[in-house]
Design a protein around this motif. Structure first.
Motif, short mmCIF file in Angstrom:
data_model
loop_
_atom_site.label_atom_id
_atom_site.label_comp_id
_atom_site.label_asym_id
_atom_site.label_seq_id
_atom_site.Cartn_x
_atom_site.Cartn_y
_atom_site.Cartn_z
N THR A 164 3.72 -2.05 16.93
CA THR A 164 2.45 -2.78 16.89
C THR A 164 1.33 -1.83 16.48
N PHE A 165 0.19 -2.39 16.13
CA PHE A 165 -1.00 -1.58 15.82
C PHE A 165 -2.24 -2.34 16.29
N ALA A 182 -11.21 1.49 2.78
CA ALA A 182 -10.64 2.65 2.08
C ALA A 182 -10.34 2.35 0.63
N GLY A 183 -10.26 1.08 0.26
CA GLY A 183 -9.95 0.74 -1.11
C GLY A 183 -9.54 -0.71 -1.26
N PHE A 184 -9.38 -1.14 -2.51
CA PHE A 184 -8.87 -2.47 -2.85
C PHE A 184 -7.54 -2.31 -3.58
N ASP A 239 -3.43 6.46 3.04
CA ASP A 239 -2.98 6.59 4.43
C ASP A 239 -2.24 5.32 4.85
N LYS A 240 -0.97 5.47 5.17
CA LYS A 240 -0.17 4.30 5.54
C LYS A 240 -0.48 3.80 6.95
N ASP A 241 -1.34 4.53 7.68
CA ASP A 241 -1.81 4.03 8.98
C ASP A 241 -3.00 3.08 8.83
N ASP A 242 -3.56 3.03 7.62
CA ASP A 242 -4.65 2.08 7.39
C ASP A 242 -4.12 0.66 7.47
N PHE A 256 3.47 0.43 3.33
CA PHE A 256 2.45 -0.15 4.22
C PHE A 256 3.11 -1.11 5.21
N VAL A 257 2.86 -0.92 6.49
CA VAL A 257 3.43 -1.83 7.49
C VAL A 257 2.38 -2.42 8.43
N ASN A 258 1.15 -1.92 8.36
CA ASN A 258 0.07 -2.51 9.16
C ASN A 258 -0.65 -3.54 8.30
#
Length: 489
Positions: free
Chosen positions: A4-5, A36-38, A66-69, A93-95
């Protein structure tokens, strides 16, 4: 790894740099969430929005993000969200916050419902404090019966695709051979209902002639002007009542679903209800409620045989198809062109039938010359036509098509035919060889799906041999195409 996040101490990456993306950007600023971006399909065109970088999903620079974004899917077409998430997962990306397709269809699990609720609250400018499920895996499609509406004692009412429905097996009356033919070629009935529906180019003449021929065969009916008026008025009343039910009492068609019986050749034969079925075609509806026995339904589904098909599709990692599949287990599988190819099939069948009926005063699909097919439809058109006893020559057959072809009883495929009655072809950038193919073959009439960007070159090339009789715009894979009907000079 945690599964989870939460929102705290994270940046937002917005997938979608159009209208919804701009709304999400404004919400992020209001909630003090840094962007952080589009990410956008047109990232190579846009490059920057509000001073923030815009990347395409295939951009190598995504590897450095950053894959935590948190990635927020800001795309208006909610039916596309699951596919977008799959691509994001492939990129690491998983979040991801999105609207799960399963929830939209009413059968999402607990985690998917949480994601959906978080999405809705965010769009209402509220950051929830709940633990949000990570997107390790998007909901997997469940292959099951999506056709049954209502079960009774040893029978049921189920949605059946129109292309799987044929007329009854009774002895034909008159020269119009409407026994055991596809419902979508009952052209006198369909033309009449289209005329009543104010659709351009149709009249009541063909239907009236059909009724007069039947009356002459019976030999006991005196054909007068008043008789003709009564025939038209009677069918007009039928149309008006069915049209009103379609508008305000759809359950009428379920309560009064026509009876049908399974035919081992791979379709259902009506026992009654030709006019209701013809009305369905005239209205452009695809799935008609039918009353069928449980045993006939099981013969159609062939559940014991379908598991191998499902296994092969899963091995191919199929989660979306180009065109509908006429089988209950596939009704809710994501489809890129749900209506396009069905309407092209309806147009083709009417065109072919009208020409044959006008020339010979009967309709026999098996007497047509083969049909040349080069479509990006995962075999939808070839399966339908072969089920109609029409021979086809298929080009550019996909792996998905080879698997799905095992679902149905199909007719005859041919190779290198000397002549063709029709061709159904797609023309788009990178597929210009299709023009060469049809120019070197003997084809009477052609229906082409032409990408808008290829239209000028298509006209200049095809005009050597064919005239464009008519054309209209349509949408395929999110891009503008033209449907062009060509006739030989």
């Amino acid at each position: 790894m945690e599964d989870t996040f939460r929102f705290e101490n994270r940046k937002i990456i917005i997938y979608g740099a159009a209208a919804i993306g701009i709304i999400v950007y404004d919400i992020c600023r209001e909630l003090h969430m840094p962007v952080a971006g589009f990410i956008d399909k047109r990232g190579d065109e846009i490059s920057e929005l509000y001073g923030v970088s815009v990347y395409s999903v295939e951009d190598d620079a995504l590897a450095n993000m950053d894959k935590d974004d948190i990635v927020f899917v800001a795309v208006k077409n909610v039916f596309e969200h699951d596919n977008i998430v799959r691509k994001l997962i492939e990129k690491g990306f998983v979040n991801v916050i999105y609207r799960p397709y399963a929830v939209l269809k009413g059968h999402g699990n607990e985690k998917e419902q949480i994601l959906y609720d978080v999405y809705e609250k965010f769009m209402n400018k509220e950051l929830t404090a709940v633990n949000i499920p990570k997107s390790f895996m998007v909901h997997q499609y469940e292959f099951k019966d999506y056709a049954t509406i209502k079960k009774m004692d040893q029978e049921r009412i189920a949605y059946v695709p129109v292309e799987k429905l044929f007329t009854d097996l009774k002895k034909p009356v008159g020269r119009w051979g409407w026994t055991n033919i596809p419902i979508m070629i009952l052209i006198p009935h369909i033309a009449f209902f289209k005329w009543m529906d104010q659709q351009a180019g149709f009249s009541c003449d063909m239907y009236l002639k059909f009724c007069m021929d039947a009356a002459k065969v019976k030999g006991q009916i005196k054909i007068t002007e008043r008789w003709k008026e009564n025939v038209i008025k009677n069918r007009a009343d039928v149309f008006a009542n069915m049209n009103e039910s379609l508008e305000r009492d759809f359950d009428f068609f379920v309560r009064n679903a026509p009876n049908a019986k399974w035919n081992e050749n791979g379709y259902f034969n009506l026992v009654s209800g030709k006019h209701r079925a013809a009305f369905w075609v005239a209205k452009g509806r695809h799935y008609i409620p039918l009353r069928v026995s449980d045993s006939d339904f099981e013969k159609w589904v062939k559940e014991s045989q379908i598991q191998k098909v499902i296994s092969d599709l899963e091995e191919l990692n199929v989660f979306s198809i180009k065109a509908p599949v006429a089988h209950p287990f596939f009704y809710e599988l994501q489809c890129e062109n749900r209506n396009l190819y069905y309407h092209l099939l309806c147009d083709f069948m009417y065109e072919a039938t009208f020409r044959q009926y006008d020339k010979y005063a009967y309709v026999k699909m098996e007497e047509l010359k083969p049909v040349y097919i080069s479509l990006d439809d995962d075999g939808y058109m070839s399966r339908a036509l072969q089920n109609f006893n029409i021979s086809v020559e298929v080009h550019n057959k996909s792996e998905i098509s080879r698997v799905l072809d095992r679902l149905i009883v199909i007719g005859k495929e041919v190779e290198n035919s000397p002549a063709y009655s029709y061709a159904l072809v797609e023309i788009y950038q990178g597929n210009s060889s299709a023009i060469t193919d049809i120019l070197t073959k003997k084809i009477e009439c052609i229906a082409c799906l032409v990408e808008a960007e290829s239209m000028v070159n298509f006209r200049e090339t095809i005009i050597k041999k064919y005239d464009i009789a008519r054309s209209r715009k349509t949408l395929k894979d999110g891009r503008i195409f033209y449907v062009c009907w060509l006739e030989g000079k």
